[in-house]
Design a protein around this motif. Structure first.
Motif, PDB file in Angstrom:
ATOM      1  N   VAL A 143       0.939  -1.025   0.187  1.00  0.00           N
ATOM      2  CA  VAL A 143       0.032   0.046  -0.047  1.00  0.00           C
ATOM      3  C   VAL A 143       0.935   1.150  -0.068  1.00  0.00           C
ATOM      4  O   VAL A 143       0.761   2.148  -0.705  1.00  0.00           O
ATOM      5  N   ILE A 144       1.880   1.120   0.852  1.00  0.00           N
ATOM      6  CA  ILE A 144       2.747   2.411   0.969  1.00  0.00           C
ATOM      7  C   ILE A 144       3.571   2.729  -0.171  1.00  0.00           C
ATOM      8  O   ILE A 144       3.681   3.660  -0.873  1.00  0.00           O
ATOM      9  N   CYS A 145       3.947   1.608  -0.798  1.00  0.00           N
ATOM     10  CA  CYS A 145       4.762   1.589  -2.071  1.00  0.00           C
ATOM     11  C   CYS A 145       3.860   2.456  -3.204  1.00  0.00           C
ATOM     12  O   CYS A 145       4.001   3.285  -4.125  1.00  0.00           O
ATOM     13  N   ARG A 146       2.510   2.014  -3.119  1.00  0.00           N
ATOM     14  CA  ARG A 146       1.768   2.387  -4.313  1.00  0.00           C
ATOM     15  C   ARG A 146       1.357   3.924  -4.072  1.00  0.00           C
ATOM     16  O   ARG A 146       1.208   4.752  -4.958  1.00  0.00           O
ATOM     17  N   LEU A 147       1.085   4.112  -2.814  1.00  0.00           N
ATOM     18  CA  LEU A 147       0.827   5.730  -2.389  1.00  0.00           C
ATOM     19  C   LEU A 147       1.953   6.479  -2.655  1.00  0.00           C
ATOM     20  O   LEU A 147       1.746   7.822  -3.321  1.00  0.00           O
ATOM     21  N   LEU A 148       3.392   6.222  -2.502  1.00  0.00           N
ATOM     22  CA  LEU A 148       4.488   6.875  -2.631  1.00  0.00           C
ATOM     23  C   LEU A 148       5.051   6.689  -4.238  1.00  0.00           C
ATOM     24  O   LEU A 148       5.903   7.658  -4.450  1.00  0.00           O
ATOM     25  N   GLY A 149       4.605   5.718  -4.922  1.00  0.00           N
ATOM     26  CA  GLY A 149       5.096   5.424  -6.041  1.00  0.00           C
ATOM     27  C   GLY A 149       6.379   4.855  -5.986  1.00  0.00           C
ATOM     28  O   GLY A 149       7.464   5.305  -6.857  1.00  0.00           O
ATOM     29  N   VAL A 150       6.590   3.956  -5.276  1.00  0.00           N
ATOM     30  CA  VAL A 150       7.820   3.254  -5.120  1.00  0.00           C
ATOM     31  C   VAL A 150       7.730   1.988  -5.571  1.00  0.00           C
ATOM     32  O   VAL A 150       6.754   1.252  -5.373  1.00  0.00           O
ATOM     33  N   PRO A 151       8.524   1.370  -6.310  1.00  0.00           N
ATOM     34  CA  PRO A 151       8.438   0.010  -7.005  1.00  0.00           C
ATOM     35  C   PRO A 151       8.299  -0.897  -5.864  1.00  0.00           C
ATOM     36  O   PRO A 151       9.297  -1.164  -5.257  1.00  0.00           O
ATOM     37  N   ARG A 152       7.234  -1.783  -5.924  1.00  0.00           N
ATOM     38  CA  ARG A 152       7.189  -2.938  -4.747  1.00  0.00           C
ATOM     39  C   ARG A 152       8.449  -3.814  -4.921  1.00  0.00           C
ATOM     40  O   ARG A 152       8.764  -4.181  -3.704  1.00  0.00           O
ATOM     41  N   GLU A 153       8.999  -4.039  -6.076  1.00  0.00           N
ATOM     42  CA  GLU A 153      10.067  -4.921  -6.252  1.00  0.00           C
ATOM     43  C   GLU A 153      11.296  -4.412  -5.593  1.00  0.00           C
ATOM     44  O   GLU A 153      12.256  -5.205  -5.206  1.00  0.00           O
ATOM     45  N   ASP A 154      11.367  -3.188  -5.046  1.00  0.00           N
ATOM     46  CA  ASP A 154      12.671  -2.567  -4.481  1.00  0.00           C
ATOM     47  C   ASP A 154      12.554  -2.726  -2.956  1.00  0.00           C
ATOM     48  O   ASP A 154      13.528  -2.476  -2.125  1.00  0.00           O
ATOM     49  N   GLU A 155      11.659  -3.736  -2.390  1.00  0.00           N
ATOM     50  CA  GLU A 155      11.592  -3.799  -1.056  1.00  0.00           C
ATOM     51  C   GLU A 155      12.887  -4.285  -0.565  1.00  0.00           C
ATOM     52  O   GLU A 155      13.238  -3.964   0.825  1.00  0.00           O
ATOM     53  N   ALA A 156      13.479  -5.200  -1.260  1.00  0.00           N
ATOM     54  CA  ALA A 156      14.735  -5.957  -0.710  1.00  0.00           C
ATOM     55  C   ALA A 156      15.821  -4.729  -0.360  1.00  0.00           C
ATOM     56  O   ALA A 156      16.805  -4.620   0.165  1.00  0.00           O
ATOM     57  N   LEU A 157      15.837  -3.762  -1.348  1.00  0.00           N
ATOM     58  CA  LEU A 157      16.562  -2.515  -1.153  1.00  0.00           C
ATOM     59  C   LEU A 157      16.163  -1.631  -0.017  1.00  0.00           C
ATOM     60  O   LEU A 157      17.244  -1.352   0.927  1.00  0.00           O
ATOM     61  N   PHE A 158      15.237  -1.344   0.374  1.00  0.00           N
ATOM     62  CA  PHE A 158      14.801  -0.263   1.349  1.00  0.00           C
ATOM     63  C   PHE A 158      14.670  -1.186   2.772  1.00  0.00           C
ATOM     64  O   PHE A 158      14.627  -0.417   3.717  1.00  0.00           O
ATOM     65  N   GLN A 159      14.318  -2.331   2.533  1.00  0.00           N
ATOM     66  CA  GLN A 159      13.894  -2.807   4.187  1.00  0.00           C
ATOM     67  C   GLN A 159      15.054  -2.881   5.177  1.00  0.00           C
ATOM     68  O   GLN A 159      14.559  -2.517   6.054  1.00  0.00           O
ATOM     69  N   ALA A 160      16.152  -3.130   4.603  1.00  0.00           N
ATOM     70  CA  ALA A 160      17.355  -2.961   5.619  1.00  0.00           C
ATOM     71  C   ALA A 160      17.376  -1.610   6.034  1.00  0.00           C
ATOM     72  O   ALA A 160      17.896  -1.293   7.248  1.00  0.00           O
ATOM     73  N   MET A 161      17.343  -0.506   5.368  1.00  0.00           N
ATOM     74  CA  MET A 161      17.444   0.809   5.460  1.00  0.00           C
ATOM     75  C   MET A 161      16.536   1.204   6.497  1.00  0.00           C
ATOM     76  O   MET A 161      16.663   1.761   7.588  1.00  0.00           O
ATOM     77  N   SER A 162      15.139   0.566   6.288  1.00  0.00           N
ATOM     78  CA  SER A 162      14.183   0.852   7.187  1.00  0.00           C
ATOM     79  C   SER A 162      14.362   0.450   8.711  1.00  0.00           C
ATOM     80  O   SER A 162      14.012   0.874   9.428  1.00  0.00           O
ATOM     81  N   ASP A 163      15.013  -0.986   8.577  1.00  0.00           N
ATOM     82  CA  ASP A 163      14.962  -1.598   9.817  1.00  0.00           C
ATOM     83  C   ASP A 163      16.200  -0.790  10.731  1.00  0.00           C
ATOM     84  O   ASP A 163      15.923  -0.630  11.952  1.00  0.00           O
ATOM     85  N   ALA A 164      17.041  -0.302   9.770  1.00  0.00           N
ATOM     86  CA  ALA A 164      18.262   0.557  10.578  1.00  0.00           C
ATOM     87  C   ALA A 164      17.419   1.819  11.319  1.00  0.00           C
ATOM     88  O   ALA A 164      17.835   2.146  12.186  1.00  0.00           O
ATOM     89  N   VAL A 165      16.666   2.561  10.646  1.00  0.00           N
ATOM     90  CA  VAL A 165      15.831   3.486  11.271  1.00  0.00           C
ATOM     91  C   VAL A 165      14.965   3.303  12.577  1.00  0.00           C
ATOM     92  O   VAL A 165      15.362   3.810  13.382  1.00  0.00           O
ATOM     93  N   ILE A 166      14.364   2.027  12.382  1.00  0.00           N
ATOM     94  CA  ILE A 166      13.587   1.499  13.501  1.00  0.00           C
ATOM     95  C   ILE A 166      14.537   1.391  14.573  1.00  0.00           C
ATOM     96  O   ILE A 166      14.202   1.699  15.984  1.00  0.00           O
ATOM     97  N   LYS A 167      15.655   0.695  14.493  1.00  0.00           N
ATOM     98  CA  LYS A 167      16.416   0.260  15.250  1.00  0.00           C
ATOM     99  C   LYS A 167      17.092   1.619  16.104  1.00  0.00           C
ATOM    100  O   LYS A 167      17.463   1.602  17.309  1.00  0.00           O
ATOM    101  N   ALA A 168      17.311   2.701  15.000  1.00  0.00           N
ATOM    102  CA  ALA A 168      18.103   3.765  15.592  1.00  0.00           C
ATOM    103  C   ALA A 168      17.209   4.572  16.850  1.00  0.00           C
ATOM    104  O   ALA A 168      17.803   4.983  17.465  1.00  0.00           O
ATOM    105  N   ILE A 169      15.878   4.351  16.565  1.00  0.00           N
ATOM    106  CA  ILE A 169      15.055   5.141  17.560  1.00  0.00           C
ATOM    107  C   ILE A 169      14.755   4.183  18.797  1.00  0.00           C
ATOM    108  O   ILE A 169      14.000   4.537  19.494  1.00  0.00           O
ATOM    109  N   ASP A 170      15.257   2.981  18.887  1.00  0.00           N
ATOM    110  CA  ASP A 170      14.836   2.238  20.171  1.00  0.00           C
ATOM    111  C   ASP A 170      15.648   2.810  21.268  1.00  0.00           C
ATOM    112  O   ASP A 170      16.827   2.595  21.154  1.00  0.00           O
ATOM    113  N   PRO A 171      14.910   3.230  22.067  1.00  0.00           N
ATOM    114  CA  PRO A 171      15.741   3.791  23.233  1.00  0.00           C
ATOM    115  C   PRO A 171      16.619   2.868  24.179  1.00  0.00           C
ATOM    116  O   PRO A 171      17.257   3.175  25.038  1.00  0.00           O
TER     117      PRO A 171
END
Lengths: 425, 537
Positions: free
Chosen positions: A157-185
């Motif tokens: 859903v978010i890929c469609r809304l933002l216009g991000v290719p769904r198949e890029d998931e492998a590319l952005f998932q690790a970066m997204s995880d890193a963001v989430i980890k970074a804000i873990d207090p």
């Protein structure tokens, strides 16, 4: 070493499956000071008050203790740091960014956008659940509600809304995880968190920069194209601001809804009478009320830890000194018996549910209008289509993150999948 | 189906407009306009919208009620005279609008099962007035379709279309225009206000001159506006006049606004913030003329309004004029009743009990809504008469509760006054009493952008706050008013203007042009007050 505080215990992953008894302990002191000088607020009224208190800032980069050691732009490795996104900014900057983002997402300019996505949401959910078939062994199918459903659905859903290719998931998932980890207090001090977050966000921004470069001159109807076109009531955002906020939306758009859906299915399996009502489908607004109650009872965002006091703030008889970081424990507040009757009861029939699941005040969750129908549709379809669902393990294994809390896996055994019903649009 | 939004609570989160975009619409940053009587096919989306509201401000009728509320049947009566009264007493509510409706449903919800009569001079079931000057004039909602939703049908004897003409406190009877007498044990006065009519009777009959209070008024005005008149004249730039002007500009009609004072909204917000409103009107193409009134309205041979001669000697050709001259409290029917009822309203204590002409609190007569005038501790115990939607709801709920409660269970009406206005795509919200102030300062935001919070102070404490498109912060300032926090505010906030400093608030003086009371008699057993009407001007 000093005794481990209740807050420290809450951050400890061993309590992830059921932090609610600790939240109850925490509420005994509505405003508590931690050893590191931060404050934790856990009661309903106090949280509501602070969500609307203009003396709390979200611009953590201005936190006095971070001071000058935050690099302004150049970090040695990787792309340059990005400007603050909408949740890291105070008004008037916050309000400007939020209006720009909303311009392409909802009212007043695109009021019907989310509503018009609903058929798409149903179609995606239907196809995800269709995919459960074929895993059958000896009459039983084992599905992971997280990996097979609650994660891929909001990502699509978010890929469609933002216009991000769904198949890029492998590319952005690790970066997204890193963001989430970074804000873990639980993973380090505030300065350290801020640095890691900036780095991870910059990486994700770099991904978006490349994506936008590749699409240059081919705008679509997606939110990013809208932001790039710069249409709207005021000066367009800078390119860097667009990257920064795109990164935020991508991360927030799927790291939270996955937990709302998974927590929802887990809660329904623990309350089979509600699951059954949802399956029968005789109450048209039941899914709506279930989702609101989930946002109160098992919220995907447990607390907000990105605020600090611009001035001394007296709350419930305690003064939070100027410059102190403040944690607002939304999940504890929504279960405060001082704010909600029978708070530990999962009760979708509540008359008045003014929960804190999406926060409140100017930073009220931007994606809430999308997360709601996503989860309503997801849970309705799971309830209707899964035959005899059973929890394989209760509690399920949890992700370590205390803020964005949810199961890592939710294994459910089913006796098969009912065909999708054709609902009137 | 019927819906109503408590816009006093609304903070402009827009969640409803996402969920049901055909019913709820956001103008500008956070001004909400909605269809009060949407098609039933929208029911599911509206239910989602109501559930999604972060402050739970949307109320629907409950045709599909699942009987989730079981309160009435499960009430366990405790012994005592009030419990007996709940089963056998007779309550009459005079006034069948918002306050009367809320009082009636509160009485039923709190266990009053005996005789309840609601008397209203209008033929309509309770309806919502705020949309009449907004959505209705813009043509988004028909004027006669703003009926208020009723969560549970109020089981009452509704006497609609007949005015109360008097009350006999000794005989405990309300007298009706049709000659009937309705007996009561306890009475709630909620007769509200009416629009102040055009003072010149000959001109008042001109076809094209409107007041705006009822659905009939709104319907007539809407039809004229829809016909595309040459120029609309709005006389008076209070909230009503300003909202009418806003609707005209929304319809792209040329509009002239006359205001005798220095600025629009000056009577409610003072000249400083009124000046902001003036600029807002002009930016939206309103021909705003302050310090100017109407000398005469002129019609043609067939009695149609054609021209206005203004107090500055100029003339204007107009087809439609709206007299937005404020309101008159509906108290005439109480003349001679022995209650302290006059142009200022009906006096009551903070528990909503009516005060008689001698200043003594009565036992069985209560007052709520626009017609009530009650002391507020935060404002030096001054008697405040508040024509606010939120006050009608809060005060009538308190009045109803107190009507069926023993002394120790009674509650004071201590809510801070709050109101809102939606105009020119801007949501103006106020908490406290901005006229109870000597200074004002911009505490947050930008006046130029019309996104700001103005904080009002009186002798060193904060007494009010007004937000333009910044309503999410307002409850913080309400807390400061409650706590009598010092003015000017000295703390640091987000979005704080660097050059803000308090300035004089410039609230117009309002001398009372009439004597109201004379006292006669000697000695405590003889001295009595009598209401009089004596004009000194």
């Amino acid at each position: 070493m000093a005794q481990t505080s209740i807050w420290q215990q809450i951050l400890d992953p061993s309590h992830r499956a059921d932090p609610f008894p600790l939240y109850a302990e925490l509420r005994k002191t509505p405003v508590v000071r931690e050893e590191d000088g931060s404050y934790v607020v856990s009661t309903y009224r106090e949280i509501v008050a602070l969500l609307h208190d203009p003396r709390l800032s979200s611009e953590m980069r201005n936190l006095p203790e971070l001071g000058a050691d935050t690099p302004a732009q150049a970090s040695e490795e990787g792309p340059a740091e990005l400007p603050p996104n909408v949740i890291q900014a105070d008004p008037p900057e916050h309000d400007r960014i939020r209006r720009q983002l909303t311009w392409n997402f909802g009212p007043p300019h695109r009021p019907g956008r989310v509503d018009s996505m609903i058929p798409d949401l149903l179609e995606i959910v239907t196809s995800e659940i269709d995919g459960f078939t074929g895993k059958e062994q000896l009459g039983t199918t084992r599905v992971d509600i997280v990996d097979d459903f609650a994660y891929p659905f909001p990502v699509t859903v978010i890929c469609r809304l933002l216009g991000v290719p769904r198949e890029d998931e492998a590319l952005f998932q690790a970066m997204s995880d890193a963001v989430i980890k970074a804000i873990d207090p639980s993973t380090g001090g505030i300065a350290e968190q801020q640095r890691r977050r900036a780095k991870a966000t910059a990486d994700l921004g770099q991904y978006f920069a490349e994506l936008l470069d590749a699409r240059h001159g081919q705008p679509g109807d997606d939110l990013l194209s809208g932001l790039l076109s710069g249409d709207g009531p005021e000066a367009p955002m800078s390119y860097e601001q667009i990257l920064s906020n795109a990164a935020l939306l991508l991360v927030a758009g799927h790291e939270t809804t996955v937990n709302l859906i998974t927590n929802g299915m887990l809660t329904l399996l623990r309350h089979p009478e509600v699951l059954d009502r949802l399956r029968r489908g005789a109450e048209p607004d039941l899914a709506t009320r279930v989702v609101e109650e989930l946002l109160r009872y098992e919220p995907p965002v447990q607390f907000l830890s990105n605020r600090y006091a611009l001035d001394d703030i007296e709350v419930a008889g305690t003064t939070i000194p100027k410059g102190s970081p403040v944690n607002l424990v939304l999940a504890a507040g929504s279960r405060d018996p001082g704010g909600v009757p029978n708070p530990d009861r999962f009760d979708p029939d509540r008359e008045h549910n003014e929960h804190l699941g999406f926060g409140g005040g100017i930073h009220y969750c931007f994606g809430a209008p999308l997360a709601r129908p996503e989860t309503q549709i997801a849970l309705t379809e799971l309830a209707r289509r899964l035959k005899n669902p059973r929890l394989v393990a209760d509690p399920p294994p949890y992700r370590p993150n205390p803020t964005l809390r949810g199961p890592r896996h939710l294994l459910v055994d089913i006796d098969g999948v009912n065909p999708a019903q054709h609902r009137p649009p | 189906m019927k819906i109503v939004v408590d816009l006093t609570r609304c903070q402009g989160y827009a969640q409803c407009a996402f969920a049901a975009p055909d019913v709820f619409a956001i103008q500008g940053d956070e001004a909400l306009l909605y269809d009060a009587d949407p098609d039933d096919t929208q029911r599911e989306k509206i239910a989602r919208a109501a559930a999604a509201c972060p402050v739970q401000a949307i109320f629907l009728d409950r045709e599909d009620a699942r009987n989730r509320q079981s309160g009435r049947g499960t009430h366990v009566p405790a012994p005592g005279p009030e419990e007996a009264f709940k089963r056998t007493g007779r309550i009459v509510i005079v006034g069948a609008s918002l306050a009367g409706l809320v009082a009636g449903s509160t009485l039923r919800r709190e266990g009053f099962t005996a005789s309840l009569t609601v008397i209203g001079d209008e033929p309509h079931l309770p309806y919502d007035r705020p949309p009449l000057s907004k959505q209705v004039l813009m043509g988004q909602v028909p004027a006669r379709r703003t009926a208020l939703p009723r969560r549970d049908e109020v089981d009452a004897h509704w006497r609609l279309g007949v005015a109360a003409t008097g009350v006999d406190l000794n005989g405990k009877q309300v007298l009706l225009a049709d000659g009937e007498k309705v007996g009561f044990d306890r009475l709630l006065i909620a007769t509200g206000v009416r629009a102040r009519p055009w003072p010149n009777e000959a001109e008042a009959g001109l076809d094209g001159l409107f007041a705006l209070r009822t659905p009939e008024d709104a319907d007539g005005l809407r039809q004229r506006l829809a016909a595309g008149p040459g120029r609309v004249l709005v006389i008076g730039a209070g909230f009503m006049g300003s909202e009418v002007a806003s609707a005209c500009r929304e319809l792209d009609l040329p509009v002239t606004v006359l205001e005798r004072g220095k600025v629009p909204l000056g009577g409610a917000l003072g000249a400083v913030i009124g000046g902001v409103a003036a600029q807002m009107q002009r930016d939206h193409g309103v021909d705003l003329r302050c310090g100017v009134g109407v000398a005469a309205l002129e019609g043609d041979d067939s009695g149609r309004l054609r021209r206005a001669r203004l107090s500055d000697g100029s003339t204007l050709d107009v087809d439609v004029a709206v007299a937005a001259l404020g309101s008159i409290r509906n108290v005439e029917w109480l003349e001679g009743s022995g209650l302290a009822a006059g142009v200022w309203g009906v006096a009551c204590d903070a528990g909503c009990r009516a005060i008689d002409v001698n200043g003594v609190v009565t036992d069985d007569v209560f007052v709520a809504g626009d017609v009530a005038r009650c002391p507020h501790p935060v404002y030096d115990y001054q008697f405040l008469a508040l024509e606010h939607w939120g006050n009608a709801v809060a005060q009538s709920g308190i009045a109803a509760h107190n009507m069926i409660s023993s002394q120790s269970e009674r509650r004071p009406h201590l809510a801070l006054p709050e109101f809102w206005s939606t105009q020119f795509g801007t949501e103006i919200k106020s908490v406290g009493v901005p006229t109870h102030a000597d200074q004002v300062v911009i505490a947050q935001g930008s006046v130029d952008e019309r996104r700001f919070i103005a904080v009002y102070g009186y002798r060193g404490r904060i007494t009010a706050a007004v937000a333009f498109n910044q309503s999410k912060w307002l409850e913080f300032y309400a807390g400061l008013i409650d706590r009598a926090a010092p003015f000017p505010p000295s703390f640091s906030t987000v979005d704080q203007p660097t050059d803000a400093h308090p300035v004089a608030v410039e609230v117009p003086e309002r001398p009372t042009p009439q004597a109201t009371v004379v006292v006669t008699g000697h000695g405590p057993s003889e001295r009595r007050a009598t209401l009089v009407r004596r004009t000194y001007l």
